[in-house]
Design a protein around this motif. Sequence first.
Motif, PDB file in Angstrom:
ATOM      1  N   GLN A 157       0.836  -1.184   0.000  1.00  9.79           N
ATOM      2  CA  GLN A 157       0.000   0.000   0.000  1.00  9.79           C
ATOM      3  C   GLN A 157       0.877   1.242   0.000  1.00  9.79           C
ATOM      4  N   VAL A 158       0.456   2.238  -0.755  1.00 12.78           N
ATOM      5  CA  VAL A 158       1.177   3.498  -0.782  1.00 12.78           C
ATOM      6  C   VAL A 158       1.114   4.130   0.595  1.00 12.78           C
ATOM      7  N   GLY A 212       5.948   5.733  -5.245  1.00 10.64           N
ATOM      8  CA  GLY A 212       5.267   5.075  -6.336  1.00 10.64           C
ATOM      9  C   GLY A 212       5.236   5.916  -7.601  1.00 10.64           C
ATOM     10  N   SER A 213       5.119   5.211  -8.703  1.00 10.58           N
ATOM     11  CA  SER A 213       5.170   5.863 -10.013  1.00 10.58           C
ATOM     12  C   SER A 213       3.866   6.573 -10.373  1.00 10.58           C
ATOM     13  N   THR A 214       2.811   6.331  -9.597  1.00  7.94           N
ATOM     14  CA  THR A 214       1.514   6.944  -9.919  1.00  7.94           C
ATOM     15  C   THR A 214       1.174   8.104  -9.002  1.00  7.94           C
ATOM     16  N   PHE A 215       2.142   8.565  -8.212  1.00  9.43           N
ATOM     17  CA  PHE A 215       1.877   9.639  -7.246  1.00  9.43           C
ATOM     18  C   PHE A 215       1.283  10.857  -7.922  1.00  9.43           C
ATOM     19  N   SER A 216       1.748  11.186  -9.104  1.00  3.29           N
ATOM     20  CA  SER A 216       1.289  12.399  -9.784  1.00  3.29           C
ATOM     21  C   SER A 216      -0.193  12.348 -10.122  1.00  3.29           C
ATOM     22  N   SER A 264      -4.670  16.103  -9.394  1.00  3.50           N
ATOM     23  CA  SER A 264      -3.543  15.796 -10.273  1.00  3.50           C
ATOM     24  C   SER A 264      -3.302  16.925 -11.261  1.00  3.50           C
ATOM     25  N   GLY A 265      -4.323  17.703 -11.523  1.00  2.00           N
ATOM     26  CA  GLY A 265      -4.193  18.833 -12.433  1.00  2.00           C
ATOM     27  C   GLY A 265      -3.904  20.145 -11.737  1.00  2.00           C
ATOM     28  N   LYS A 285       7.679  13.765  -5.585  1.00  2.59           N
ATOM     29  CA  LYS A 285       6.586  12.992  -4.979  1.00  2.59           C
ATOM     30  C   LYS A 285       6.190  13.596  -3.625  1.00  2.59           C
ATOM     31  N   THR A 286       6.013  14.902  -3.613  1.00  4.56           N
ATOM     32  CA  THR A 286       5.720  15.608  -2.365  1.00  4.56           C
ATOM     33  C   THR A 286       4.631  16.647  -2.590  1.00  4.56           C
ATOM     34  N   VAL A 287       3.748  16.738  -1.614  1.00  4.07           N
ATOM     35  CA  VAL A 287       2.739  17.799  -1.566  1.00  4.07           C
ATOM     36  C   VAL A 287       3.060  18.669  -0.354  1.00  4.07           C
ATOM     37  N   TYR A 288       2.987  19.967  -0.556  1.00  5.78           N
ATOM     38  CA  TYR A 288       3.328  20.916   0.496  1.00  5.78           C
ATOM     39  C   TYR A 288       2.096  21.669   0.981  1.00  5.78           C
ATOM     40  N   LEU A 289       2.162  22.134   2.208  1.00  7.55           N
ATOM     41  CA  LEU A 289       1.159  23.046   2.742  1.00  7.55           C
ATOM     42  C   LEU A 289       1.908  24.218   3.354  1.00  7.55           C
ATOM     43  N   GLN A 290       1.895  25.339   2.649  1.00  4.59           N
ATOM     44  CA  GLN A 290       2.502  26.556   3.161  1.00  4.59           C
ATOM     45  C   GLN A 290       1.471  27.269   4.016  1.00  4.59           C
ATOM     46  N   MET A 291       1.821  27.503   5.275  1.00  8.40           N
ATOM     47  CA  MET A 291       0.881  28.099   6.218  1.00  8.40           C
ATOM     48  C   MET A 291       1.449  29.430   6.680  1.00  8.40           C
ATOM     49  N   ASN A 292       0.751  30.506   6.351  1.00  3.92           N
ATOM     50  CA  ASN A 292       1.159  31.857   6.731  1.00  3.92           C
ATOM     51  C   ASN A 292       0.136  32.458   7.682  1.00  3.92           C
TER      52      ASN A 292
END
Length: 118
Positions: free
Chosen positions: A1-2, A26-30, A53-54, A76-83
């Motif tokens: 599992q991812v 994983g190769s499908t992260f995008s 994904s878009g 393969k990273t998602v960010y959350l910038q919190m200001n």
Amino acid sequence: QVQLLESGGGLVQAGGSLRLSCAGSGSTFSFYRIGWYRQAPGKQRELVATITSGDNTNYADSVKGRFTISRDNAEKTVYLQMNSLKPEDTAVYYCNRLTTADFPILDWGQGTQVTVSS
């Protein structure tokens, strides 16, 4: 599992900033729709930001204009910038892969603690 791994939390004063990271594999992260959630003590977990994904994004009203979600598919990273952080942003923050209806798919990880002092 991812699996997704959250990091980047910490202690910050009100008005400060933090950037959280959600590292995947994983190769499908995008292709994944990813959401950032948070859970404060004694409260239910809430979805605060999503990214498709878009690169379409959506935010909870409580964070709109202050938080920005983004992704780097090569990393393969998602960010959350919190200001402009507020004490009420204090919570454990989690990321998860979402269905198209914004339901979480994966088992929850350990999350990353964000504490905002007044």
